[in-house]
Design a protein around this motif. Sequence first.
Motif, PDB file in Angstrom:
ATOM      1  N   ILE A   7       0.847  -1.199   0.000  1.00  0.00           N
ATOM      2  CA  ILE A   7       0.000   0.000   0.000  1.00  0.00           C
ATOM      3  C   ILE A   7       0.882   1.249   0.000  1.00  0.00           C
ATOM      4  O   ILE A   7       0.668   2.181  -0.773  1.00  0.00           O
ATOM      5  N   GLY A   8       1.890   1.266   0.867  1.00  0.00           N
ATOM      6  CA  GLY A   8       2.811   2.404   0.924  1.00  0.00           C
ATOM      7  C   GLY A   8       3.596   2.568  -0.364  1.00  0.00           C
ATOM      8  O   GLY A   8       3.793   3.688  -0.853  1.00  0.00           O
ATOM      9  N   THR A   9       4.025   1.460  -0.938  1.00  0.00           N
ATOM     10  CA  THR A   9       4.793   1.511  -2.183  1.00  0.00           C
ATOM     11  C   THR A   9       3.949   2.047  -3.329  1.00  0.00           C
ATOM     12  O   THR A   9       4.423   2.862  -4.126  1.00  0.00           O
ATOM     13  N   SER A  10       2.693   1.612  -3.405  1.00  0.00           N
ATOM     14  CA  SER A  10       1.833   2.118  -4.478  1.00  0.00           C
ATOM     15  C   SER A  10       1.583   3.615  -4.308  1.00  0.00           C
ATOM     16  O   SER A  10       1.499   4.361  -5.287  1.00  0.00           O
ATOM     17  N   GLY A  11       1.493   4.078  -3.062  1.00  0.00           N
ATOM     18  CA  GLY A  11       1.350   5.507  -2.810  1.00  0.00           C
ATOM     19  C   GLY A  11       2.567   6.297  -3.257  1.00  0.00           C
ATOM     20  O   GLY A  11       2.448   7.377  -3.847  1.00  0.00           O
ATOM     21  N   MET A  12       3.757   5.746  -2.997  1.00  0.00           N
ATOM     22  CA  MET A  12       4.983   6.423  -3.432  1.00  0.00           C
ATOM     23  C   MET A  12       5.086   6.451  -4.951  1.00  0.00           C
ATOM     24  O   MET A  12       5.496   7.464  -5.532  1.00  0.00           O
ATOM     25  N   GLN A  13       4.717   5.367  -5.610  1.00  0.00           N
ATOM     26  CA  GLN A  13       4.766   5.323  -7.073  1.00  0.00           C
ATOM     27  C   GLN A  13       3.803   6.337  -7.695  1.00  0.00           C
ATOM     28  O   GLN A  13       4.152   7.022  -8.665  1.00  0.00           O
ATOM     29  N   THR A  14       2.617   6.446  -7.132  1.00  0.00           N
ATOM     30  CA  THR A  14       1.645   7.404  -7.664  1.00  0.00           C
ATOM     31  C   THR A  14       2.086   8.839  -7.398  1.00  0.00           C
ATOM     32  O   THR A  14       1.928   9.710  -8.256  1.00  0.00           O
ATOM     33  N   ALA A  15       2.653   9.088  -6.233  1.00  0.00           N
ATOM     34  CA  ALA A  15       3.164  10.430  -5.936  1.00  0.00           C
ATOM     35  C   ALA A  15       4.301  10.790  -6.890  1.00  0.00           C
ATOM     36  O   ALA A  15       4.395  11.929  -7.361  1.00  0.00           O
ATOM     37  N   GLN A  16       5.160   9.821  -7.201  1.00  0.00           N
ATOM     38  CA  GLN A  16       6.250  10.065  -8.160  1.00  0.00           C
ATOM     39  C   GLN A  16       5.689  10.362  -9.545  1.00  0.00           C
ATOM     40  O   GLN A  16       6.200  11.229 -10.261  1.00  0.00           O
ATOM     41  N   LEU A  17       4.630   9.671  -9.923  1.00  0.00           N
ATOM     42  CA  LEU A  17       3.979   9.933 -11.205  1.00  0.00           C
ATOM     43  C   LEU A  17       3.431  11.355 -11.259  1.00  0.00           C
ATOM     44  O   LEU A  17       3.562  12.047 -12.278  1.00  0.00           O
ATOM     45  N   ARG A  18       2.860  11.812 -10.149  1.00  0.00           N
ATOM     46  CA  ARG A  18       2.362  13.188 -10.082  1.00  0.00           C
ATOM     47  C   ARG A  18       3.500  14.195 -10.215  1.00  0.00           C
ATOM     48  O   ARG A  18       3.361  15.210 -10.907  1.00  0.00           O
ATOM     49  N   LEU A  19       4.633  13.922  -9.540  1.00  0.00           N
ATOM     50  CA  LEU A  19       5.787  14.816  -9.655  1.00  0.00           C
ATOM     51  C   LEU A  19       6.323  14.851 -11.080  1.00  0.00           C
ATOM     52  O   LEU A  19       6.667  15.919 -11.599  1.00  0.00           O
ATOM     53  N   ASP A  20       6.401  13.688 -11.720  1.00  0.00           N
ATOM     54  CA  ASP A  20       6.898  13.618 -13.096  1.00  0.00           C
ATOM     55  C   ASP A  20       6.000  14.394 -14.055  1.00  0.00           C
ATOM     56  O   ASP A  20       6.489  15.130 -14.915  1.00  0.00           O
ATOM     57  N   ALA A  21       4.691  14.240 -13.903  1.00  0.00           N
ATOM     58  CA  ALA A  21       3.749  14.940 -14.788  1.00  0.00           C
ATOM     59  C   ALA A  21       3.858  16.447 -14.582  1.00  0.00           C
ATOM     60  O   ALA A  21       3.854  17.219 -15.551  1.00  0.00           O
ATOM     61  N   SER A  22       3.956  16.879 -13.336  1.00  0.00           N
ATOM     62  CA  SER A  22       4.063  18.310 -13.056  1.00  0.00           C
ATOM     63  C   SER A  22       5.368  18.885 -13.596  1.00  0.00           C
ATOM     64  O   SER A  22       5.387  19.989 -14.157  1.00  0.00           O
ATOM     65  N   ALA A  23       6.465  18.146 -13.444  1.00  0.00           N
ATOM     66  CA  ALA A  23       7.745  18.604 -13.980  1.00  0.00           C
ATOM     67  C   ALA A  23       7.689  18.725 -15.504  1.00  0.00           C
ATOM     68  O   ALA A  23       8.224  19.673 -16.086  1.00  0.00           O
ATOM     69  N   ASN A  24       7.014  17.787 -16.142  1.00  0.00           N
ATOM     70  CA  ASN A  24       6.840  17.848 -17.589  1.00  0.00           C
ATOM     71  C   ASN A  24       6.015  19.072 -17.992  1.00  0.00           C
ATOM     72  O   ASN A  24       6.308  19.731 -18.990  1.00  0.00           O
ATOM     73  N   PHE A  78       4.167  11.591  -1.014  1.00  0.00           N
ATOM     74  CA  PHE A  78       5.284  10.650  -1.065  1.00  0.00           C
ATOM     75  C   PHE A  78       5.842  10.421   0.336  1.00  0.00           C
ATOM     76  O   PHE A  78       6.088   9.278   0.744  1.00  0.00           O
ATOM     77  N   LYS A  79       6.049  11.506   1.078  1.00  0.00           N
ATOM     78  CA  LYS A  79       6.602  11.390   2.430  1.00  0.00           C
ATOM     79  C   LYS A  79       5.674  10.609   3.354  1.00  0.00           C
ATOM     80  O   LYS A  79       6.131   9.814   4.182  1.00  0.00           O
ATOM     81  N   ALA A  80       4.368  10.825   3.221  1.00  0.00           N
ATOM     82  CA  ALA A  80       3.402  10.092   4.046  1.00  0.00           C
ATOM     83  C   ALA A  80       3.431   8.602   3.725  1.00  0.00           C
ATOM     84  O   ALA A  80       3.409   7.757   4.628  1.00  0.00           O
ATOM     85  N   SER A  81       3.501   8.264   2.450  1.00  0.00           N
ATOM     86  CA  SER A  81       3.564   6.857   2.050  1.00  0.00           C
ATOM     87  C   SER A  81       4.874   6.220   2.507  1.00  0.00           C
ATOM     88  O   SER A  81       4.894   5.051   2.925  1.00  0.00           O
ATOM     89  N   LEU A  82       5.960   6.967   2.434  1.00  0.00           N
ATOM     90  CA  LEU A  82       7.243   6.463   2.917  1.00  0.00           C
ATOM     91  C   LEU A  82       7.186   6.198   4.415  1.00  0.00           C
ATOM     92  O   LEU A  82       7.716   5.195   4.898  1.00  0.00           O
ATOM     93  N   GLN A  83       6.520   7.068   5.143  1.00  0.00           N
ATOM     94  CA  GLN A  83       6.389   6.878   6.590  1.00  0.00           C
ATOM     95  C   GLN A  83       5.590   5.616   6.899  1.00  0.00           C
ATOM     96  O   GLN A  83       5.884   4.909   7.870  1.00  0.00           O
ATOM     97  N   VAL A  84       4.596   5.294   6.079  1.00  0.00           N
ATOM     98  CA  VAL A  84       3.828   4.055   6.245  1.00  0.00           C
ATOM     99  C   VAL A  84       4.758   2.845   6.116  1.00  0.00           C
ATOM    100  O   VAL A  84       4.714   1.919   6.925  1.00  0.00           O
ATOM    101  N   VAL A  85       5.605   2.859   5.091  1.00  0.00           N
ATOM    102  CA  VAL A  85       6.537   1.745   4.874  1.00  0.00           C
ATOM    103  C   VAL A  85       7.535   1.649   6.029  1.00  0.00           C
ATOM    104  O   VAL A  85       7.817   0.551   6.526  1.00  0.00           O
ATOM    105  N   LYS A  86       8.056   2.776   6.486  1.00  0.00           N
ATOM    106  CA  LYS A  86       9.010   2.777   7.598  1.00  0.00           C
ATOM    107  C   LYS A  86       8.365   2.243   8.881  1.00  0.00           C
ATOM    108  O   LYS A  86       8.973   1.466   9.618  1.00  0.00           O
ATOM    109  N   THR A  87       7.129   2.663   9.139  1.00  0.00           N
ATOM    110  CA  THR A  87       6.429   2.220  10.339  1.00  0.00           C
ATOM    111  C   THR A  87       6.159   0.719  10.283  1.00  0.00           C
ATOM    112  O   THR A  87       6.329   0.014  11.283  1.00  0.00           O
TER     113      THR A  87
END
Length: 100
Positions: A7-24, A78-87
């Motif tokens: 669940i956390g990993t999918s959140g990070m992947q989607t957040a990265q997709l949002r960052l990539d689209a915005s950068a584009n 992304f940070k919230a999803s990473l915190q889920v994985v760390k926890t």
Amino acid sequence: MASISSIGTSGMQTAQLRLDASANNVANMNTPRYQRQVVEQEATPGGAGVTGSVRRSQEEGVALEQEAVEQMSATYAFKASLQVVKTQDQMMGSLLDVKA
């Protein structure tokens, strides 16, 4: 039932997709008739995380202030999803310590 780490990993992947689209979008903001990319995010069936899909907006042009907000929002997600994985990792370590 999905694992917490997936669940956390999918959140990070989607957040990265949002960052990539915005950068584009920012990189192409001066391109004539450019239609910005938008990421649609939805929960996966069974509560197994989230998925994101990129589509083109109907309107032309890019608002830099909107992209700045989108990038900050995606970074926080992304940070919230990473915190889920760390926890989850810490909880698993504690469980192993108890069982060992």
